[in-house]
Design a protein around this motif. Sequence first.
Motif, PDB file in Angstrom:
ATOM      1  N   ASN A  66      43.349  37.692  50.116  1.00 57.88           N
ATOM      2  CA  ASN A  66      43.144  36.281  50.457  1.00 57.88           C
ATOM      3  C   ASN A  66      42.489  35.479  49.340  1.00 57.88           C
ATOM      4  OD1 ASN A  66      44.170  36.584  53.075  1.00 57.88           O
ATOM      5  ND2 ASN A  66      42.211  37.421  53.778  1.00 57.88           N
ATOM      6  N   GLY A  67      42.147  36.159  48.230  1.00 49.82           N
ATOM      7  CA  GLY A  67      41.510  35.445  47.140  1.00 49.82           C
ATOM      8  C   GLY A  67      40.865  36.399  46.164  1.00 49.82           C
ATOM      9  N   THR A  68      40.299  35.854  45.091  1.00 44.15           N
ATOM     10  CA  THR A  68      39.620  36.670  44.078  1.00 44.15           C
ATOM     11  C   THR A  68      38.420  35.902  43.557  1.00 44.15           C
ATOM     12  OG1 THR A  68      40.765  35.767  42.142  1.00 44.15           O
ATOM     13  CG2 THR A  68      41.866  37.570  43.327  1.00 44.15           C
ATOM     14  N   PRO A  69      37.467  36.591  42.882  1.00 42.07           N
ATOM     15  CA  PRO A  69      36.388  35.869  42.200  1.00 42.07           C
ATOM     16  C   PRO A  69      36.967  34.980  41.090  1.00 42.07           C
ATOM     17  CG  PRO A  69      35.885  38.210  42.418  1.00 42.07           C
ATOM     18  CD  PRO A  69      37.310  38.045  42.813  1.00 42.07           C
ATOM     19  N   LEU A  70      36.211  34.003  40.682  1.00 42.62           N
ATOM     20  CA  LEU A  70      36.675  33.054  39.668  1.00 42.62           C
ATOM     21  C   LEU A  70      37.009  33.751  38.352  1.00 42.62           C
ATOM     22  CD1 LEU A  70      37.136  30.047  39.141  1.00 42.62           C
ATOM     23  CD2 LEU A  70      34.775  29.892  38.345  1.00 42.62           C
ATOM     24  N   LYS A  71      36.255  34.819  38.035  1.00 42.84           N
ATOM     25  CA  LYS A  71      36.472  35.499  36.748  1.00 42.84           C
ATOM     26  C   LYS A  71      37.836  36.170  36.685  1.00 42.84           C
ATOM     27  CE  LYS A  71      34.091  39.766  38.185  1.00 42.84           C
ATOM     28  NZ  LYS A  71      35.240  40.673  38.019  1.00 42.84           N
ATOM     29  N   ASP A  72      38.454  36.499  37.821  1.00 41.99           N
ATOM     30  CA  ASP A  72      39.764  37.153  37.845  1.00 41.99           C
ATOM     31  C   ASP A  72      40.897  36.172  38.135  1.00 41.99           C
ATOM     32  OD1 ASP A  72      38.730  39.702  37.334  1.00 41.99           O
ATOM     33  OD2 ASP A  72      38.229  40.008  39.454  1.00 41.99           O
ATOM     34  N   SER A  73      40.616  34.872  38.058  1.00 43.61           N
ATOM     35  CA  SER A  73      41.616  33.866  38.419  1.00 43.61           C
ATOM     36  C   SER A  73      42.533  33.543  37.236  1.00 43.61           C
ATOM     37  CB  SER A  73      40.909  32.586  38.889  1.00 43.61           C
ATOM     38  OG  SER A  73      41.846  31.547  39.040  1.00 43.61           O
ATOM     39  N   PHE A  74      43.892  33.640  37.479  1.00 43.32           N
ATOM     40  CA  PHE A  74      44.871  33.170  36.493  1.00 43.32           C
ATOM     41  C   PHE A  74      44.937  31.641  36.529  1.00 43.32           C
ATOM     42  CE2 PHE A  74      47.245  37.231  37.848  1.00 43.32           C
ATOM     43  CZ  PHE A  74      46.447  38.023  37.041  1.00 43.32           C
ATOM     44  N   CYS A  75      44.886  31.115  37.745  1.00 41.92           N
ATOM     45  CA  CYS A  75      45.164  29.699  37.962  1.00 41.92           C
ATOM     46  C   CYS A  75      44.097  28.786  37.352  1.00 41.92           C
ATOM     47  CB  CYS A  75      45.288  29.417  39.456  1.00 41.92           C
ATOM     48  SG  CYS A  75      46.553  30.435  40.260  1.00 41.92           S
ATOM     49  N   LYS A  76      42.857  29.317  37.138  1.00 42.09           N
ATOM     50  CA  LYS A  76      41.792  28.455  36.628  1.00 42.09           C
ATOM     51  C   LYS A  76      42.124  27.904  35.245  1.00 42.09           C
ATOM     52  CE  LYS A  76      39.093  32.187  34.488  1.00 42.09           C
ATOM     53  NZ  LYS A  76      37.855  32.959  34.520  1.00 42.09           N
ATOM     54  N   HIS A  77      43.009  28.615  34.517  1.00 42.00           N
ATOM     55  CA  HIS A  77      43.325  28.187  33.148  1.00 42.00           C
ATOM     56  C   HIS A  77      44.061  26.858  33.128  1.00 42.00           C
ATOM     57  CE1 HIS A  77      41.894  31.746  30.968  1.00 42.00           C
ATOM     58  NE2 HIS A  77      42.255  32.424  32.059  1.00 42.00           N
ATOM     59  N   LEU A  78      44.864  26.531  34.163  1.00 41.62           N
ATOM     60  CA  LEU A  78      45.529  25.248  34.209  1.00 41.62           C
ATOM     61  C   LEU A  78      44.515  24.123  34.364  1.00 41.62           C
ATOM     62  CD1 LEU A  78      47.727  27.395  35.475  1.00 41.62           C
ATOM     63  CD2 LEU A  78      49.009  25.294  35.946  1.00 41.62           C
ATOM     64  N   ILE A  79      43.385  24.435  35.142  1.00 44.47           N
ATOM     65  CA  ILE A  79      42.330  23.430  35.337  1.00 44.47           C
ATOM     66  C   ILE A  79      41.489  23.300  34.076  1.00 44.47           C
ATOM     67  CG2 ILE A  79      40.330  22.821  36.744  1.00 44.47           C
ATOM     68  CD1 ILE A  79      41.574  24.475  39.013  1.00 44.47           C
ATOM     69  N   ILE A  80      41.136  24.450  33.489  1.00 50.61           N
ATOM     70  CA  ILE A  80      40.301  24.432  32.283  1.00 50.61           C
ATOM     71  C   ILE A  80      41.019  23.707  31.139  1.00 50.61           C
ATOM     72  CG2 ILE A  80      39.272  25.893  30.490  1.00 50.61           C
ATOM     73  CD1 ILE A  80      38.736  27.969  32.696  1.00 50.61           C
ATOM     74  N   ASP A  81      42.298  24.056  30.933  1.00 58.08           N
ATOM     75  CA  ASP A  81      43.059  23.487  29.815  1.00 58.08           C
ATOM     76  C   ASP A  81      43.704  22.153  30.178  1.00 58.08           C
ATOM     77  OD1 ASP A  81      42.363  25.708  28.354  1.00 58.08           O
ATOM     78  OD2 ASP A  81      44.181  26.816  28.910  1.00 58.08           O
ATOM     79  N   ASP A  82      43.575  21.735  31.475  1.00 59.89           N
ATOM     80  CA  ASP A  82      44.102  20.446  31.946  1.00 59.89           C
ATOM     81  C   ASP A  82      45.609  20.333  31.623  1.00 59.89           C
ATOM     82  OD1 ASP A  82      43.996  18.031  33.212  1.00 59.89           O
ATOM     83  OD2 ASP A  82      43.362  16.899  31.442  1.00 59.89           O
ATOM     84  N   ILE A  83      46.406  21.313  32.101  1.00 59.46           N
ATOM     85  CA  ILE A  83      47.858  21.356  31.873  1.00 59.46           C
ATOM     86  C   ILE A  83      48.569  21.413  33.209  1.00 59.46           C
ATOM     87  CG2 ILE A  83      47.715  22.393  29.567  1.00 59.46           C
ATOM     88  CD1 ILE A  83      48.140  25.105  30.820  1.00 59.46           C
TER      89      ILE A  83
END
Length: 884
Positions: A66-83
């Motif tokens: 149902n989810g993962t910690p933030l450190k294991d997130s692939f999707c966070k990179h789209l937010i970090i890199d704003d793409i």
Amino acid sequence: MKGSNILNTNRLKTLMSYDVMDTHPEVIYDEITSLAASICNTPASIISLVDDKRQFFKSHFGVEINGTPLKDSFCKHLIIDDIDTLVVEDMHKDKRFSNYSMVKNDPNVGFYAGASLTTENGKRLGTLCVLDYEPRQINETQIESLKTLAKQVVQLFELRKSKKTEEDQKLDLERKGKLLDNIVNATGIGIWERNLNEDLLTLNDQALEIYGLNRASLSEFNTDNWFDLIHEEDLPEVKKNMLACFTYPSVGCSVQYRMQQKDGSYKWLQEIGKVLQWSDDKKPQLMYGTVQDITEKKNYTKELQRIKNNQDAMINSSRDLMWSIDLDFNLITANTAFHDLVEKIQGHPFKEGDPVFSDTTPKQIRDKWKAYYQRALTSGRFSVKQKIQNPKKFWTTYGLTSFDLMYNKEGETAGITCFSKDITSEVLSQQVLISAKEEMQKIMDTSLDIICTIDQEGYFLSVNQASKAIWGYDPKDIIGTNYIELVHEDDKPSTKNSAANASSGKKVFNFENRYIHKNGHVVPMLWSSNWDEKEGVYYCIAKDNTEKKKAELELENSERRFKTLVQESNDIISIIDIEGNFTYVSPSTMKILGAAPEKYIGTNAFDYIHINDVQRVREIFNSIIDIDSIEIDSFRLRDINGEWKWFENIITNQLNEPSINGVVVTTRDITEKKKAEEQLENSERRYKTLVQEGSDMICIVDENAVFSYASPTCTKILEITPEEFVGRNAFDFVHPDDYNSVYNEFIKILDIPQVNIKPFRFRHGAGHWVWLETAITNKIDEPTIKGIVVNSKDVTTKVQHLKAIEEQNAQLKKIAWTQSHIVRAPVARLMGLIDLLRDDKEKLKSEEREQVLNYIITSADEIDHVIKDIVENTINAIEIEDIK
């Protein structure tokens, strides 16, 4: 800064506004992830929402988490890199993801493609992504489809948010409606509607209750019915207000009247109404209004007026002065006493509005009172006490004047209220009371006991100086403290119970508890207290109970010691009269004599004493009349089994002691002591025999080998008396050639318990040397010896025999060695001649053979002579040793 997008407050606030985090799965989102996986031909698809700590999977097709910690997130990179999109064809080769848990471990993700879930205001919430477990590629059409589905997910979030807002607004309206109903009901106000065309009245429940009507009869209730119920005195005013309200344009009307109830009583009502609907020709058609029961208010107003009249009467009947002035120091109002005093001073009273300062008022008085009024205006409420002396009448009076601010209904300062009273009697009473308190405090402070008062809640109101000596607290430190705070924790329940008993009317005497001293130690206390119901105060006296507790403890210990000495003792303690009859016997008789104390009570002590001892014991006992105490040494006493045991007595004369009235006898069993003395005597006898009559010499020396004791046998062995040895050093008697070896052995005794010293020479009293064999034992730590015990035996004869044997053996060895060489030559020659004959085989001539035989005989004779010489030499050697 990279990563700051994740923690952006507006982004997180936008995400939370959709209220979608941690919600249950929904079919519409699962259909989107299923469609995305189908379009991209991947086994898994996820709708991922990312907050500041983790990513939540709103839908997860083909993935069971149902989810993962933030450190294991692939999707966070789209937010970090704003793409908008991110495609990773081989996760294992991409440094950003190769160490991620879901890449290295199960499920071993090898491919990722994600489209950002972006709101209209540009906030990225997460992604719609597809996953594969092998590296792969997708085409542009699939990526565009993924972005289209991502927009659809955001639209669903917006729809969800709008729907929730609509539901929240609906709930809020319902809540406000209920709140309005509750407010109306809570205010007790009824609401009515009057249809003037049809003369119909509509009422809410509250209005029905106020009018005293029911809903069934309301359809037939018209204006005339209403007029019939209005009190006749109030009806004209009602009709007047009603007509005024019907005149266009209406500004509304308000009227108060009495309305008759079913029981015939009247209720005061207040109605406020207004016409809200008019016909084209300005005729009233619909009127709305409220009705309120003001009966209690009317009654209260009457009561208030009655109270005001009573208060005016009370104020004007008071001898105290009451007045008020405005900000310009003009009189507003005053009571009769004030006016009377002013008239008495200046000849006429003040009128309302007159200045309170006239030209005839002395300047000193005028300045003083102006200062009082100014102070009140500046600082607010205060009081001043005045001392007034009348030299003509030789008395002093006291007055107390209080000043306070007066406010108008808007809360603004409107003036000053003043109150002045004669407090002469109170001041004199206080002076007497203060004097009495001072005297009482002096008495209290001289008390060694604590005297205090405590209020109903348990707080000290007063306490004398004894608190410093007993508890370590000054009275000023303890006043205002709750007494229970000072009580020992274990005594708090019983102390509270004692206080409850006192407050119920029971007087408390000698209640014991423990208080904690300021320095921490425990102080036993003894309390007596009384509750004064009228004053609401406990009056208490407390004594320091330490000495009593010590005395009780000492008494308890004394009783315990007495019990131990008397009941558990190995001695028999008894009381007998002057004739020797037992009046008391301690329980120890059971242990010592095998019989209970009761067996001896009333019997005569002399009946149990051995016949050979009884006369002596009786004679000693009879002398107790003239002396305080006497001791009777060993005598025999029969036990329950008829066996005789040895005892000794100490008897004390207590004939004149009322609590005893007899002779106290302490009897001790010394049977074992007697046996020990006999054994010691036998042991000493054996020791004397062994030491004084033995063949060994026993001595005691210190660490330096100085004699402190020598047994009498030294005289027999060495012809030296014990007295000659004491104080001398043992090595003064040792042969010089043996000194070192003996000393080296002796010093070993300081480290080991026992040492055996081989025979050495010791100087005899006659001057020659004797051989001694010695064993030494370390008894330095033995209190009865405190030295080194030396056991020596004369072995001179033994040593001489051993030396003779050694010399004899040496002689024999010498003979054997010498003769063996003499014998060896003829034997060798003989054996050679024999071998010559054996190996000849008839080669020798007869005369040669004869010659060989002669040589053999000669060699044999030679050997015989040698053997005879050896025997003779050996015999001579033995005889010589014997002669020595």
